[in-house]
Design a protein around this motif. Sequence first.
Motif, PDB file in Angstrom:
ATOM      1  N   TYR A   1     -41.288  20.159  30.414  1.00 16.90           N
ATOM      2  CA  TYR A   1     -39.824  20.065  30.460  1.00 16.90           C
ATOM      3  C   TYR A   1     -39.351  18.614  30.370  1.00 16.90           C
ATOM      4  O   TYR A   1     -38.315  18.331  29.758  1.00 16.90           O
TER       5      TYR A   1
ATOM      6  N   LEU B   1     -38.372  17.549  26.959  1.00 14.22           N
ATOM      7  CA  LEU B   1     -37.290  18.229  26.248  1.00 14.22           C
ATOM      8  C   LEU B   1     -36.034  17.371  26.261  1.00 14.22           C
ATOM      9  O   LEU B   1     -35.748  16.681  27.240  1.00 14.22           O
TER      10      LEU B   1
ATOM     11  N   HIS C   1     -31.708  19.888  27.221  1.00 17.39           N
ATOM     12  CA  HIS C   1     -31.855  21.165  27.914  1.00 17.39           C
ATOM     13  C   HIS C   1     -31.643  20.964  29.412  1.00 17.39           C
ATOM     14  O   HIS C   1     -31.803  19.863  29.938  1.00 17.39           O
TER      15      HIS C   1
ATOM     16  N   ARG D   1     -43.848  21.132  23.944  1.00 16.66           N
ATOM     17  CA  ARG D   1     -42.416  20.908  23.737  1.00 16.66           C
ATOM     18  C   ARG D   1     -41.948  21.561  22.447  1.00 16.66           C
ATOM     19  O   ARG D   1     -40.896  22.227  22.409  1.00 16.66           O
ATOM     20  N   ASP D   2     -42.719  21.402  21.386  1.00 21.15           N
ATOM     21  CA  ASP D   2     -42.323  21.975  20.098  1.00 21.15           C
ATOM     22  C   ASP D   2     -42.319  23.498  20.132  1.00 21.15           C
ATOM     23  O   ASP D   2     -41.516  24.148  19.460  1.00 21.15           O
ATOM     24  N   ARG D   3     -43.197  24.104  20.932  1.00 20.10           N
ATOM     25  CA  ARG D   3     -43.209  25.565  21.069  1.00 20.10           C
ATOM     26  C   ARG D   3     -41.939  26.014  21.800  1.00 20.10           C
ATOM     27  O   ARG D   3     -41.384  27.070  21.503  1.00 20.10           O
ATOM     28  N   VAL D   4     -41.480  25.202  22.750  1.00 21.08           N
ATOM     29  CA  VAL D   4     -40.223  25.525  23.433  1.00 21.08           C
ATOM     30  C   VAL D   4     -39.073  25.457  22.443  1.00 21.08           C
ATOM     31  O   VAL D   4     -38.236  26.367  22.387  1.00 21.08           O
ATOM     32  N   TYR D   5     -39.021  24.383  21.650  1.00 21.42           N
ATOM     33  CA  TYR D   5     -37.953  24.237  20.667  1.00 21.42           C
ATOM     34  C   TYR D   5     -37.917  25.429  19.696  1.00 21.42           C
ATOM     35  O   TYR D   5     -36.834  25.830  19.246  1.00 21.42           O
ATOM     36  N   GLU D   6     -39.048  25.977  19.385  1.00 21.87           N
ATOM     37  CA  GLU D   6     -39.112  27.122  18.471  1.00 21.87           C
ATOM     38  C   GLU D   6     -38.575  28.410  19.099  1.00 21.87           C
ATOM     39  O   GLU D   6     -38.270  29.360  18.384  1.00 21.87           O
ATOM     40  N   ASN D   7     -38.493  28.439  20.423  1.00 19.19           N
ATOM     41  CA  ASN D   7     -38.182  29.685  21.102  1.00 19.19           C
ATOM     42  C   ASN D   7     -36.880  29.660  21.910  1.00 19.19           C
ATOM     43  O   ASN D   7     -36.557  30.640  22.580  1.00 19.19           O
TER      44      ASN D   7
END
Length: 236
Positions: free
Chosen positions: A16, A19, A22, A229-235
Amino acid sequence: MGNIFIYGGCVTRDTYEHLVGHTLLEYVARQSLISANSPATKMLGAGELASPFQSRSLNGDVDSVLFSKVRSRSSEVDLVLVDLLSERLGVFALPDKTYITHSVELKKSGRLGDLKPPLVKFGTDKHFHLWRRGMLKFARVLESRGLLEKTLVFDTPWAEFTDSGEEVPLFRNISAVEAGLLYVRYYSFIEELGIRVVRLPVELAISTESHKWGVAPYHYIESAYLWMRDRVYENV
């Protein structure tokens, strides 16, 4: 921009920090799903911790707050971010038939007093079956609030070595290889429930002395957090 609800440990919390734009709505930490699915215990004495975060985490574990916090914040949540790091701790089976996480905070607080409850160790059949019940309840709560499809679970292999080639100390005598084997059925069950699980590439499962909390099997190099982080941005 999105509102993030974190349930887990430093894996998701450290992610987090990478990010941008957010908001962290809630962070439920140091609370096994077994404890979360247990009634709040009334058996523990008083005890104070110097760290407000540690006090909140321990009180939340004693009071089994996870499900109530999900329900109360559900209308605001854009993503529920989960890791299973707290499960490594195991749980104590208290005489009132409740469970509490075997955390450092619990030990420091002295709230167990003279109690010497049996430990249900992570990875044992008993631990898995108790955790499975908790995971079923968690999934039902998420689904009832429209959050099941907004939930992302990180499967993060433990680090055996640092980026300088040094061996990473074991956690409670559990090696990275053993931890990986023990976690398999936990993540498999989550996937069976239709919840998204993303696995950190093993080549990024490396610890480093430059981590702000020091070397540990679950304290990773910067590129690991950027990948998550990039996986969070994708979701979100």
